[in-house]
Design a protein around this motif. Structure first.
Motif, PDB file in Angstrom:
ATOM      1  N   GLU A  31      13.953 -22.082   7.571  1.00  7.82           N
ATOM      2  CA  GLU A  31      13.886 -21.700   6.152  1.00  7.82           C
ATOM      3  C   GLU A  31      12.541 -22.112   5.571  1.00  7.82           C
ATOM      4  N   ARG A  32      12.081 -23.293   5.915  1.00 10.70           N
ATOM      5  CA  ARG A  32      10.778 -23.776   5.455  1.00 10.70           C
ATOM      6  C   ARG A  32       9.673 -22.824   5.921  1.00 10.70           C
ATOM      7  N   GLY A  33       9.779 -22.356   7.145  1.00 12.42           N
ATOM      8  CA  GLY A  33       8.801 -21.402   7.665  1.00 12.42           C
ATOM      9  C   GLY A  33       8.879 -20.063   6.954  1.00 12.42           C
ATOM     10  N   ARG A  34      10.100 -19.561   6.758  1.00  9.27           N
ATOM     11  CA  ARG A  34      10.260 -18.277   6.065  1.00  9.27           C
ATOM     12  C   ARG A  34       9.753 -18.350   4.631  1.00  9.27           C
ATOM     13  N   ASP A  35       9.766 -19.533   4.035  1.00  6.65           N
ATOM     14  CA  ASP A  35       9.242 -19.697   2.680  1.00  6.65           C
ATOM     15  C   ASP A  35       7.729 -19.489   2.618  1.00  6.65           C
ATOM     16  N   LEU A  36       7.069 -19.434   3.763  1.00  6.70           N
ATOM     17  CA  LEU A  36       5.626 -19.135   3.797  1.00  6.70           C
ATOM     18  C   LEU A  36       5.353 -17.631   3.736  1.00  6.70           C
ATOM     19  N   HIS A  37       6.376 -16.803   3.790  1.00  8.11           N
ATOM     20  CA  HIS A  37       6.177 -15.352   3.800  1.00  8.11           C
ATOM     21  C   HIS A  37       5.361 -14.850   2.612  1.00  8.11           C
ATOM     22  N   PRO A  38       5.632 -15.282   1.374  1.00 11.61           N
ATOM     23  CA  PRO A  38       4.803 -14.800   0.264  1.00 11.61           C
ATOM     24  C   PRO A  38       3.327 -15.178   0.418  1.00 11.61           C
ATOM     25  N   VAL A  39       3.074 -16.345   0.986  1.00  6.85           N
ATOM     26  CA  VAL A  39       1.694 -16.783   1.224  1.00  6.85           C
ATOM     27  C   VAL A  39       1.027 -15.856   2.229  1.00  6.85           C
ATOM     28  N   MET A  40       1.729 -15.552   3.300  1.00  4.84           N
ATOM     29  CA  MET A  40       1.188 -14.670   4.332  1.00  4.84           C
ATOM     30  C   MET A  40       0.928 -13.273   3.759  1.00  4.84           C
ATOM     31  N   LEU A  41       1.880 -12.753   2.974  1.00  5.56           N
ATOM     32  CA  LEU A  41       1.681 -11.434   2.350  1.00  5.56           C
ATOM     33  C   LEU A  41       0.476 -11.450   1.416  1.00  5.56           C
ATOM     34  N   ALA A  42       0.316 -12.528   0.659  1.00  6.08           N
ATOM     35  CA  ALA A  42      -0.827 -12.623  -0.258  1.00  6.08           C
ATOM     36  C   ALA A  42      -2.145 -12.630   0.515  1.00  6.08           C
ATOM     37  N   LEU A  43      -2.202 -13.335   1.636  1.00  9.54           N
ATOM     38  CA  LEU A  43      -3.427 -13.349   2.443  1.00  9.54           C
ATOM     39  C   LEU A  43      -3.725 -11.971   3.024  1.00  9.54           C
ATOM     40  N   VAL A  44      -2.688 -11.293   3.500  1.00 11.52           N
ATOM     41  CA  VAL A  44      -2.871  -9.934   4.027  1.00 11.52           C
ATOM     42  C   VAL A  44      -3.364  -9.005   2.924  1.00 11.52           C
ATOM     43  N   HIS A  45      -2.752  -9.101   1.753  1.00 16.49           N
ATOM     44  CA  HIS A  45      -3.161  -8.243   0.629  1.00 16.49           C
ATOM     45  C   HIS A  45      -4.624  -8.494   0.266  1.00 16.49           C
ATOM     46  N   TRP A  46      -5.035  -9.762   0.228  1.00 16.90           N
ATOM     47  CA  TRP A  46      -6.420 -10.088  -0.083  1.00 16.90           C
ATOM     48  C   TRP A  46      -7.349  -9.475   0.975  1.00 16.90           C
ATOM     49  N   GLY A  47      -6.965  -9.602   2.243  1.00 19.19           N
ATOM     50  CA  GLY A  47      -7.770  -9.023   3.318  1.00 19.19           C
ATOM     51  C   GLY A  47      -7.843  -7.508   3.220  1.00 19.19           C
TER      52      GLY A  47
END
Length: 162
Positions: free
Chosen positions: A84-100
């Motif tokens: 669950e702690r790992g899945r909570d990083l999903h918004p962070v990962m999406l934000a980095l992809v969007h920035w890229g």
């Protein structure tokens, strides 16, 4: 501030970076969200040395971001799954992809698209206020000290300029 002391800082960003703050860790997490689970698959996709990969996976397990799960008993073989702690990083990962996608494509199209299962539409991540639902941008937020802040720390007293 020393890199190895980030987890002891009163700042949530510093403590977070102590877990996910290097390129290999972020790429391992990217692959986790793409469904990669086994050591050999990470190694092959990333072209990373076994030593570095083992170190990053161990760190993510110790931080509770990943968990090792047996998929075979004889011989014992394990795979890595997001907690669950790992899945909570999903918004962070999406934000980095969007920035890229916005700033690093050099005129090319996005290599990966994200479709929202709920409505079926292609989507991009949007940060919204948890209270009113309005979109939030850098100039819409002020920073205040919270109860967990070390009184000797430094914090901005006005909105972050963007």
């Amino acid at each position: 501030m020393r890199w190895e002391d980030l987890d002891k800082q009163p700042c949530s960003m510093s403590r977070t970076l102590s877990v996910v703050g290097d390129r290999w860790t972020l790429l391992v997490l990217r692959d986790c969200f793409l469904g990669i689970r086994r050591f050999e698959a990470f190694e092959k996709r990333l072209g990373i040395t076994r030593h570095v990969l083992a170190d990053r996976l161990k760190k993510l397990v110790e931080a509770g971001v990943l968990v090792r799960v047996a998929y075979q008993q004889k011989p014992l073989r394990e795979e890595y799954r997001l907690t669950e702690r790992g899945r909570d990083l999903h918004p962070v990962m999406l934000a980095l992809v969007h920035w890229g996608d916005k700033h690093m494509l050099g005129g090319r199209s996005a290599p990966v698209l994200h479709r929202h299962v709920g409505c079926g539409q292609l989507m991009r991540p949007v940060m919204v206020c948890s209270e009113c639902g309005e979109a939030v941008h850098a100039r819409d937020v002020t920073v205040e000290t919270g109860p967990g802040w070390d009184v000797n720390g430094v914090i901005p007293e006005r909105p972050i300029e963007g």
